[in-house]
Design an enzyme around this catalytic site. Structure first.
Site, PDB file in Angstrom:
ATOM      1  N   GLN A  76      13.425  48.424  50.415  1.00  0.00           N
ATOM      2  CA  GLN A  76      12.794  49.552  49.723  1.00  0.00           C
ATOM      3  C   GLN A  76      11.954  50.379  50.696  1.00  0.00           C
ATOM      4  O   GLN A  76      11.635  49.919  51.787  1.00  0.00           O
ATOM      5  CB  GLN A  76      11.897  49.030  48.583  1.00  0.00           C
ATOM      6  CG  GLN A  76      10.933  47.920  48.997  1.00  0.00           C
ATOM      7  CD  GLN A  76      10.648  46.903  47.901  1.00  0.00           C
ATOM      8  OE1 GLN A  76      10.847  47.166  46.729  1.00  0.00           O
ATOM      9  NE2 GLN A  76      10.180  45.715  48.279  1.00  0.00           N
ATOM     10  N   PRO A 118      15.739  46.341  44.144  1.00  0.00           N
ATOM     11  CA  PRO A 118      16.125  44.927  44.241  1.00  0.00           C
ATOM     12  C   PRO A 118      15.744  44.125  43.001  1.00  0.00           C
ATOM     13  O   PRO A 118      16.194  42.994  42.816  1.00  0.00           O
ATOM     14  CB  PRO A 118      15.352  44.427  45.475  1.00  0.00           C
ATOM     15  CG  PRO A 118      14.245  45.396  45.684  1.00  0.00           C
ATOM     16  CD  PRO A 118      14.723  46.717  45.147  1.00  0.00           C
ATOM     17  N   ASP A 134      14.797  35.947  47.127  1.00  0.00           N
ATOM     18  CA  ASP A 134      15.186  36.636  45.898  1.00  0.00           C
ATOM     19  C   ASP A 134      14.808  35.767  44.685  1.00  0.00           C
ATOM     20  O   ASP A 134      15.240  34.607  44.595  1.00  0.00           O
ATOM     21  CB  ASP A 134      16.705  36.878  45.942  1.00  0.00           C
ATOM     22  CG  ASP A 134      17.163  37.820  44.840  1.00  0.00           C
ATOM     23  OD1 ASP A 134      16.399  38.049  43.878  1.00  0.00           O
ATOM     24  OD2 ASP A 134      18.299  38.315  44.953  1.00  0.00           O
ATOM     25  N   GLU A 148       1.687  42.267  46.523  1.00  0.00           N
ATOM     26  CA  GLU A 148       0.336  42.536  47.052  1.00  0.00           C
ATOM     27  C   GLU A 148      -0.544  41.291  47.075  1.00  0.00           C
ATOM     28  O   GLU A 148      -1.558  41.253  47.761  1.00  0.00           O
ATOM     29  CB  GLU A 148      -0.406  43.580  46.210  1.00  0.00           C
ATOM     30  CG  GLU A 148       0.282  44.877  45.972  1.00  0.00           C
ATOM     31  CD  GLU A 148       0.934  44.924  44.598  1.00  0.00           C
ATOM     32  OE1 GLU A 148       1.653  43.971  44.240  1.00  0.00           O
ATOM     33  OE2 GLU A 148       0.754  45.922  43.898  1.00  0.00           O
ATOM     34  N   HIS A 154      -3.861  43.877  36.943  1.00  0.00           N
ATOM     35  CA  HIS A 154      -3.600  42.458  37.239  1.00  0.00           C
ATOM     36  C   HIS A 154      -4.277  41.510  36.242  1.00  0.00           C
ATOM     37  O   HIS A 154      -3.708  40.474  35.894  1.00  0.00           O
ATOM     38  CB  HIS A 154      -3.991  42.141  38.693  1.00  0.00           C
ATOM     39  CG  HIS A 154      -3.060  42.788  39.684  1.00  0.00           C
ATOM     40  ND1 HIS A 154      -3.409  43.864  40.453  1.00  0.00           N
ATOM     41  CD2 HIS A 154      -1.755  42.532  39.975  1.00  0.00           C
ATOM     42  CE1 HIS A 154      -2.376  44.244  41.205  1.00  0.00           C
ATOM     43  NE2 HIS A 154      -1.359  43.449  40.932  1.00  0.00           N
ATOM     44  N   ASP A 186       8.698  36.513  46.343  1.00  0.00           N
ATOM     45  CA  ASP A 186       8.910  37.960  46.555  1.00  0.00           C
ATOM     46  C   ASP A 186      10.004  38.145  47.599  1.00  0.00           C
ATOM     47  O   ASP A 186      10.019  37.476  48.631  1.00  0.00           O
ATOM     48  CB  ASP A 186       7.618  38.652  47.002  1.00  0.00           C
ATOM     49  CG  ASP A 186       7.716  40.167  46.829  1.00  0.00           C
ATOM     50  OD1 ASP A 186       7.004  40.706  45.958  1.00  0.00           O
ATOM     51  OD2 ASP A 186       8.534  40.813  47.542  1.00  0.00           O
ATOM     52  N   ASP A 192       6.118  40.192  38.001  1.00  0.00           N
ATOM     53  CA  ASP A 192       5.412  41.351  38.560  1.00  0.00           C
ATOM     54  C   ASP A 192       6.371  42.036  39.524  1.00  0.00           C
ATOM     55  O   ASP A 192       6.116  42.170  40.714  1.00  0.00           O
ATOM     56  CB  ASP A 192       4.143  40.865  39.275  1.00  0.00           C
ATOM     57  CG  ASP A 192       3.243  42.010  39.702  1.00  0.00           C
ATOM     58  OD1 ASP A 192       3.402  43.120  39.188  1.00  0.00           O
ATOM     59  OD2 ASP A 192       2.373  41.777  40.558  1.00  0.00           O
TER      60      ASP A 192
HETATM   61  N1  SAM Z   1       2.647  46.538  39.870  1.00  0.00           N
HETATM   62  C1  SAM Z   1       3.973  46.811  40.207  1.00  0.00           C
HETATM   63  C2  SAM Z   1       4.603  47.935  39.475  1.00  0.00           C
HETATM   64  O1  SAM Z   1       3.890  48.817  39.049  1.00  0.00           O
HETATM   65  O2  SAM Z   1       5.834  48.014  39.358  1.00  0.00           O
HETATM   66  C3  SAM Z   1       4.797  45.641  40.641  1.00  0.00           C
HETATM   67  C4  SAM Z   1       4.068  44.979  41.778  1.00  0.00           C
HETATM   68  S1  SAM Z   1       4.801  44.138  43.077  1.00  0.00           S
HETATM   69  C5  SAM Z   1       4.429  45.143  44.504  1.00  0.00           C
HETATM   70  C6  SAM Z   1       6.555  44.300  42.954  1.00  0.00           C
HETATM   71  C7  SAM Z   1       7.254  43.363  43.920  1.00  0.00           C
HETATM   72  O3  SAM Z   1       8.526  42.983  43.389  1.00  0.00           O
HETATM   73  C8  SAM Z   1       7.536  43.960  45.310  1.00  0.00           C
HETATM   74  O4  SAM Z   1       6.724  43.344  46.275  1.00  0.00           O
HETATM   75  C9  SAM Z   1       9.032  43.683  45.531  1.00  0.00           C
HETATM   76  O5  SAM Z   1       9.333  43.290  46.846  1.00  0.00           O
HETATM   77  C10 SAM Z   1       9.276  42.580  44.510  1.00  0.00           C
HETATM   78  N2  SAM Z   1      10.690  42.403  44.143  1.00  0.00           N
HETATM   79  C11 SAM Z   1      11.587  43.339  43.775  1.00  0.00           C
HETATM   80  N3  SAM Z   1      12.802  42.774  43.540  1.00  0.00           N
HETATM   81  C12 SAM Z   1      12.648  41.437  43.743  1.00  0.00           C
HETATM   82  C13 SAM Z   1      13.524  40.319  43.672  1.00  0.00           C
HETATM   83  N4  SAM Z   1      14.827  40.463  43.349  1.00  0.00           N
HETATM   84  N5  SAM Z   1      13.030  39.093  43.942  1.00  0.00           N
HETATM   85  C14 SAM Z   1      11.715  38.936  44.278  1.00  0.00           C
HETATM   86  N6  SAM Z   1      10.855  39.963  44.397  1.00  0.00           N
HETATM   87  C15 SAM Z   1      11.303  41.197  44.117  1.00  0.00           C
END
Ligand code: SAM
Length: 295
Positions: free
Chosen positions: A36, A170, A143, A91, A67, A111, A161
């Protein structure tokens, strides 16, 4: 204050006709990972912000609203708080909130994007605070889909999250009926699955309603709750799913007893806030009751 033409702007585009302009004081990082696009900036109003694929993820000024809402209603209601799973959560603030509960013995966070986690540790250290070094934390870079398929563990609470399930995100493969079934299989008896579930705005509630509709086919209780998150510039929604626990009907005394035992102090969530979170306006209740497409 400098005149507006001297600012740099981060423009969050909600739709081709709706934008929010954030004046920036600094850009710490802007680039692309394997998964991303990532930017870490400091806005004049909200302080530091994490932006993924053009979407605000959280801001220093109000991340506690998001959170605390994502984590604490679920943990207040969960029958067993000893083992918690976080899907996504880059985060580290979701991990921080979970670990404020002393009953949590182990929290696994999965994550997919190690670069987002590293950038968060480097530039957004306040978000994860001491949680990254907590012995109860098990941070897996991988993943979440694979983890759910391969793990045999069960958890009293599963907290999703993840980023919005946009077509090229992803997180997209994690929003379908097969995965919801896998998540349910990873929940302990009396467990709660809670997810950040898009907006519940008057003009933009279809995705939230679709998530709720799909999840209702798996869980006895699927409760929608929401709050305004200023940096998101909208009402942000969550879903709490369980076969045993109806989070909308939690007893205020149970909530306040849970909150009073947390390490440190909440800035947003307690029994009074809980009533507000789960008190939904007519248009939301209507949208949730409507027939429509599912994942
Ligand atoms: N607060 C957020 C929002 O407004 O959408 C979400 C917070 S957090 C930063 C989202 C996380 O989901 C990211 O760090 C991203 O890398 C993770 N992520 C996305 N797809 C994923 C997957 N298939 N497996 C694990 N983590 C994933």
């Amino acid at each position: 204050m400098p005149k507006t033409e001297h600012w740099q702007w981060y423009v969050e585009e909600f739709s081709p006709t709706e934008t929010h302009h954030h004046a920036l004081e600094e850009t710490y990082y802007a680039g692309r990972t394997k998964f991303q696009s990532v930017a870490v900036v400091r806005s004049a109003t909200f302080g530091k912000m994490l932006i993924l694929d053009g979407d605000t993820q959280s801001s220093q000024g109000d991340e506690r609203i998001y959170h605390e809402t994502l984590v604490h209603p679920a943990l207040a209601g969960a029958g067993d708080r000893s083992r918690v799973l976080i899907l996504g959560g880059g985060e580290g603030a979701t991990l921080r909130e979970v670990l404020r509960c002393a009953e949590v013995q182990a929290c696994t966070m999965v994550d997919i994007d190690g670069e987002v986690v590293d950038l968060s540790k480097r530039f957004l250290a306040e978000w994860g605070a001491n949680a990254w070094n907590d012995k109860r934390a098990n941070v897996i870079i991988g993943d979440a889909l694979k983890f759910l398929r391969e793990s045999k563990e069960t958890f009293g609470a599963i907290i999703s999250d993840l980023t919005e399930p946009l077509p090229d995100s992803p997180s997209n493969p994690l929003f379908n009926a097969d995965v919801f079934r896998d998540i349910k299989a990873r929940l302990a008896d009396g467990g709660v699955y809670v997810l950040q579930a898009s907006t519940a705005a008057f003009h933009n509630i279809a995705l939230h309603a679709k998530m709720a509709r799909t999840l209702r086919t798996f869980f006895r209780y699927v409760r929608s709750f929401s709050t305004h998150v200023p940096a998101f510039d909208t009402e942000w929604a969550f879903l709490a799913c369980s076969d045993k626990i109806d989070l909308a009907a939690l007893n205020p005394a149970q909530i306040d007893a849970y909150v009073s035992k947390l390490n440190g102090y909440n800035t947003f969530y307690d029994a009074e806030t809980h009533r507000r979170l789960f008190s939904l306006p007519i248009f939301v209740r209507r949208a949730l009751a409507e027939e429509g497409d599912v994942f």
